[in-house]
Design a protein around this motif. Structure first.
Motif, short mmCIF file in Angstrom:
data_model
loop_
_atom_site.label_atom_id
_atom_site.label_comp_id
_atom_site.label_asym_id
_atom_site.label_seq_id
_atom_site.Cartn_x
_atom_site.Cartn_y
_atom_site.Cartn_z
N SER A 3 0.67 -1.37 13.39
CA SER A 3 1.87 -0.67 12.95
C SER A 3 1.88 -0.62 11.43
CB SER A 3 3.12 -1.38 13.44
OG SER A 3 3.29 -2.60 12.75
N GLU A 4 2.66 0.29 10.90
CA GLU A 4 2.77 0.42 9.45
C GLU A 4 3.31 -0.87 8.83
OE1 GLU A 4 5.19 3.40 6.71
OE2 GLU A 4 3.99 4.41 8.25
N LYS A 5 4.28 -1.51 9.47
CA LYS A 5 4.85 -2.76 8.95
C LYS A 5 3.80 -3.86 8.88
CE LYS A 5 9.21 -2.46 7.93
NZ LYS A 5 9.69 -2.73 6.61
N SER A 6 2.87 -3.90 9.82
CA SER A 6 1.87 -4.97 9.81
C SER A 6 0.86 -4.80 8.69
CB SER A 6 1.14 -5.03 11.16
OG SER A 6 0.29 -3.92 11.32
N ARG A 7 0.82 -3.62 8.08
CA ARG A 7 -0.09 -3.36 6.96
C ARG A 7 0.62 -3.37 5.62
NH1 ARG A 7 -2.01 2.10 7.88
NH2 ARG A 7 -0.24 2.30 9.22
N GLU A 8 1.90 -3.68 5.64
CA GLU A 8 2.69 -3.67 4.41
C GLU A 8 2.43 -4.93 3.58
OE1 GLU A 8 6.92 -2.22 4.32
OE2 GLU A 8 7.23 -4.39 4.13
N MET A 9 2.35 -4.74 2.27
CA MET A 9 2.17 -5.87 1.36
C MET A 9 3.25 -5.76 0.29
SD MET A 9 -1.10 -6.99 -0.96
CE MET A 9 -1.12 -5.58 -2.05
N ARG A 10 3.93 -6.87 0.06
CA ARG A 10 4.97 -6.89 -0.97
C ARG A 10 4.62 -7.96 -1.99
NH1 ARG A 10 10.52 -4.99 0.62
NH2 ARG A 10 10.13 -3.75 2.46
N ILE A 11 4.73 -7.59 -3.25
CA ILE A 11 4.50 -8.52 -4.35
C ILE A 11 5.74 -8.49 -5.23
CG2 ILE A 11 3.08 -9.01 -6.38
CD1 ILE A 11 0.80 -7.52 -4.92
N THR A 12 6.23 -9.66 -5.58
CA THR A 12 7.44 -9.75 -6.40
C THR A 12 7.11 -10.46 -7.69
OG1 THR A 12 8.77 -9.92 -4.41
CG2 THR A 12 9.80 -10.62 -6.44
N ARG A 13 7.65 -9.93 -8.78
CA ARG A 13 7.44 -10.55 -10.09
C ARG A 13 8.64 -10.24 -10.96
NH1 ARG A 13 2.04 -11.06 -13.56
NH2 ARG A 13 2.98 -12.32 -15.17
N THR A 14 9.08 -11.21 -11.72
CA THR A 14 10.19 -11.02 -12.64
C THR A 14 9.62 -10.76 -14.03
OG1 THR A 14 11.57 -12.50 -11.33
CG2 THR A 14 12.28 -12.06 -13.59
N LEU A 15 10.03 -9.66 -14.63
CA LEU A 15 9.53 -9.29 -15.96
C LEU A 15 10.66 -9.31 -16.97
CD1 LEU A 15 7.40 -6.23 -14.82
CD2 LEU A 15 6.59 -8.54 -15.32
N ASN A 16 10.36 -9.74 -18.16
CA ASN A 16 11.34 -9.79 -19.23
C ASN A 16 11.26 -8.48 -20.03
OD1 ASN A 16 13.23 -10.62 -21.07
ND2 ASN A 16 11.83 -11.92 -22.22
N ALA A 17 11.73 -7.41 -19.39
CA ALA A 17 11.68 -6.09 -20.01
C ALA A 17 12.74 -5.20 -19.37
CB ALA A 17 10.30 -5.46 -19.81
N PRO A 18 13.20 -4.19 -20.08
CA PRO A 18 14.18 -3.26 -19.50
C PRO A 18 13.59 -2.53 -18.29
CG PRO A 18 13.94 -2.90 -21.87
CD PRO A 18 12.86 -3.84 -21.46
N VAL A 19 14.43 -2.29 -17.29
CA VAL A 19 13.99 -1.61 -16.07
C VAL A 19 13.33 -0.27 -16.39
CG1 VAL A 19 14.82 -0.50 -13.96
CG2 VAL A 19 15.74 -2.71 -14.64
N GLU A 20 13.88 0.48 -17.33
CA GLU A 20 13.33 1.79 -17.67
C GLU A 20 11.89 1.70 -18.19
OE1 GLU A 20 16.25 0.58 -18.88
OE2 GLU A 20 17.67 1.77 -17.72
N LEU A 21 11.61 0.66 -18.99
CA LEU A 21 10.27 0.48 -19.54
C LEU A 21 9.28 0.08 -18.45
CD1 LEU A 21 8.44 0.43 -22.01
CD2 LEU A 21 9.17 -1.93 -22.40
#
Length: 57
Positions: A3-21
């Motif tokens: 299934s598409e969900k079984s192939r999904e990969m999520r990576i999370t990272r917090t960056l010290n920068a404005p969202v727009e940049l």
């Protein structure tokens, strides 16, 4: 078939920068090619589609 969900990969990272940049660095090919991948890696971006489902669906 997987299934598409079984192939999904999520990576999370917090960056010290404005969202727009951060969005610009991740969505504009001229920026993405400069930082994505290991040293010496070449990245050629031909098309980017950030809609749900994206390109090729």
């Amino acid at each position: 078939m997987q299934s598409e969900k079984s192939r999904e990969m999520r990576i999370t990272r917090t960056l010290n920068a404005p969202v727009e940049l951060v969005w610009e660095a991740c969505t504009k090919p001229e920026h993405l090619a400069k930082w994505w991948g290991p040293v010496g890696y070449r990245n050629t971006v031909h098309q980017m589609d950030f809609r749900e489902g994206g390109f090729g669906k």
